[in-house]
Scaffold this motif. Structure first.
Motif, PDB file in Angstrom:
ATOM      1  N   ARG A   9       0.820  -1.219   0.000  1.00  0.00           N
ATOM      2  CA  ARG A   9       0.000   0.000   0.000  1.00  0.00           C
ATOM      3  C   ARG A   9       0.852   1.266   0.000  1.00  0.00           C
ATOM      4  O   ARG A   9       0.566   2.221  -0.710  1.00  0.00           O
ATOM      5  N   LEU A  10       1.909   1.259   0.813  1.00  0.00           N
ATOM      6  CA  LEU A  10       2.786   2.423   0.871  1.00  0.00           C
ATOM      7  C   LEU A  10       3.535   2.591  -0.449  1.00  0.00           C
ATOM      8  O   LEU A  10       3.691   3.713  -0.944  1.00  0.00           O
ATOM      9  N   GLY A  11       3.980   1.482  -1.032  1.00  0.00           N
ATOM     10  CA  GLY A  11       4.657   1.539  -2.331  1.00  0.00           C
ATOM     11  C   GLY A  11       3.794   2.167  -3.402  1.00  0.00           C
ATOM     12  O   GLY A  11       4.270   2.972  -4.216  1.00  0.00           O
ATOM     13  N   GLU A  12       2.495   1.839  -3.413  1.00  0.00           N
ATOM     14  CA  GLU A  12       1.573   2.433  -4.382  1.00  0.00           C
ATOM     15  C   GLU A  12       1.470   3.940  -4.194  1.00  0.00           C
ATOM     16  O   GLU A  12       1.497   4.699  -5.162  1.00  0.00           O
ATOM     17  N   LYS A  13       1.369   4.384  -2.939  1.00  0.00           N
ATOM     18  CA  LYS A  13       1.273   5.827  -2.668  1.00  0.00           C
ATOM     19  C   LYS A  13       2.572   6.535  -3.060  1.00  0.00           C
ATOM     20  O   LYS A  13       2.542   7.636  -3.605  1.00  0.00           O
ATOM     21  N   LEU A  14       3.710   5.900  -2.756  1.00  0.00           N
ATOM     22  CA  LEU A  14       4.995   6.500  -3.109  1.00  0.00           C
ATOM     23  C   LEU A  14       5.153   6.600  -4.626  1.00  0.00           C
ATOM     24  O   LEU A  14       5.653   7.603  -5.140  1.00  0.00           O
ATOM     25  N   ASP A  15       4.710   5.561  -5.342  1.00  0.00           N
ATOM     26  CA  ASP A  15       4.784   5.597  -6.801  1.00  0.00           C
ATOM     27  C   ASP A  15       3.913   6.721  -7.366  1.00  0.00           C
ATOM     28  O   ASP A  15       4.274   7.366  -8.346  1.00  0.00           O
ATOM     29  N   ALA A  16       2.763   6.968  -6.736  1.00  0.00           N
ATOM     30  CA  ALA A  16       1.827   7.978  -7.224  1.00  0.00           C
ATOM     31  C   ALA A  16       2.375   9.393  -7.083  1.00  0.00           C
ATOM     32  O   ALA A  16       2.216  10.218  -7.977  1.00  0.00           O
ATOM     33  N   ILE A  17       3.039   9.683  -5.946  1.00  0.00           N
ATOM     34  CA  ILE A  17       3.535  11.059  -5.769  1.00  0.00           C
ATOM     35  C   ILE A  17       5.029  11.196  -6.063  1.00  0.00           C
ATOM     36  O   ILE A  17       5.516  12.299  -6.222  1.00  0.00           O
ATOM     37  N   ASP A  18       5.752  10.082  -6.128  1.00  0.00           N
ATOM     38  CA  ASP A  18       7.165  10.027  -6.519  1.00  0.00           C
ATOM     39  C   ASP A  18       8.056  11.047  -5.797  1.00  0.00           C
ATOM     40  O   ASP A  18       8.711  11.871  -6.445  1.00  0.00           O
ATOM     41  N   PRO A  19       8.125  10.984  -4.437  1.00  0.00           N
ATOM     42  CA  PRO A  19       8.949  11.956  -3.708  1.00  0.00           C
ATOM     43  C   PRO A  19      10.455  11.674  -3.768  1.00  0.00           C
ATOM     44  O   PRO A  19      11.251  12.520  -3.402  1.00  0.00           O
ATOM     45  N   ILE A  20      10.824  10.480  -4.244  1.00  0.00           N
ATOM     46  CA  ILE A  20      12.238  10.101  -4.326  1.00  0.00           C
ATOM     47  C   ILE A  20      12.565   9.895  -5.796  1.00  0.00           C
ATOM     48  O   ILE A  20      11.986   9.036  -6.456  1.00  0.00           O
ATOM     49  N   THR A  21      13.499  10.680  -6.288  1.00  0.00           N
ATOM     50  CA  THR A  21      13.759  10.706  -7.729  1.00  0.00           C
ATOM     51  C   THR A  21      14.700   9.605  -8.221  1.00  0.00           C
ATOM     52  O   THR A  21      14.830   9.413  -9.421  1.00  0.00           O
ATOM     53  N   HIS A  22      15.367   8.904  -7.327  1.00  0.00           N
ATOM     54  CA  HIS A  22      16.291   7.849  -7.750  1.00  0.00           C
ATOM     55  C   HIS A  22      15.814   6.496  -7.211  1.00  0.00           C
ATOM     56  O   HIS A  22      14.869   6.425  -6.435  1.00  0.00           O
ATOM     57  N   ASN A  23      16.472   5.428  -7.611  1.00  0.00           N
ATOM     58  CA  ASN A  23      16.102   4.081  -7.170  1.00  0.00           C
ATOM     59  C   ASN A  23      16.408   3.902  -5.687  1.00  0.00           C
ATOM     60  O   ASN A  23      17.402   4.430  -5.183  1.00  0.00           O
TER      61      ASN A  23
END
Length: 158
Positions: free
Chosen positions: A59-73
């Motif tokens: 669930r957290l991964g989906e939210k992070l993917d949606a807003i993309d606060p981290i620009t690198h891997n």
């Protein structure tokens, strides 16, 4: 950048965790070697299992993917804080009363900066730790404002 990332992740994680009746213990965003790690530590009164960690991670991964606060891997890790859980919030110290703790201070108190013993009490201002020093029991009062880090400590009784 690290502080902004951990704040953003905390804001995203808390609603997910509340829905699952879990609590956020800590968020770390660190570089180890060439890799970045986003570590989210969760817990509950009954502890957490691998299924709960997986559910939160998804669930957290989906939210992070949606807003993309981290620009690198980076690698997302969701886990229990383990036996040596960090104590960060007032509520953590209140829950730790009667348990063995390990506390480091910003400056010496009675000539020491590292304390380990039973947390007798925490009143929001001071921690009172009962330590055993050379077979004698000694109470140490540590101002909360001087605590650099604190965690539960594993105690061994032989």
């Amino acid at each position: 950048m690290s502080k902004k990332v951990t704040d953003t992740v905390s804001e995203l994680a808390v609603p997910i965790l509340e829905e699952l009746d879990l609590e956020l213990v800590d968020v770390e965003y660190v570089k180890e070697g060439k890799n970045w790690f986003l570590r989210v530590f969760i817990d509950s009164d009954e502890g957490v299992d691998i299924e709960e960690c997986g559910m939160v991670s998804e669930r957290l991964g989906e939210k992070l993917d949606a807003i993309d606060p981290i620009t690198h891997n980076y690698f997302l890790e969701v886990s229990s804080p383990g036996a040596e859980r960090p104590l960060k919030k007032d509520a953590d110290f209140h829950k730790a009363a009667g348990k063995n703790v390990h506390v480091k201070t910003y400056e010496p108190i009675d000539g020491e900066k590292v304390f380990e013993g039973i947390l007798k009490s925490f009143d929001g201002t001071d921690l009172i730790i009962l330590m055993t020093v050379k077979t004698r029991k000694k109470e140490v009062v540590i101002p909360y404002s001087k605590v650099a880090s604190a965690r539960l400590a594993v105690s061994f009784n032989f």
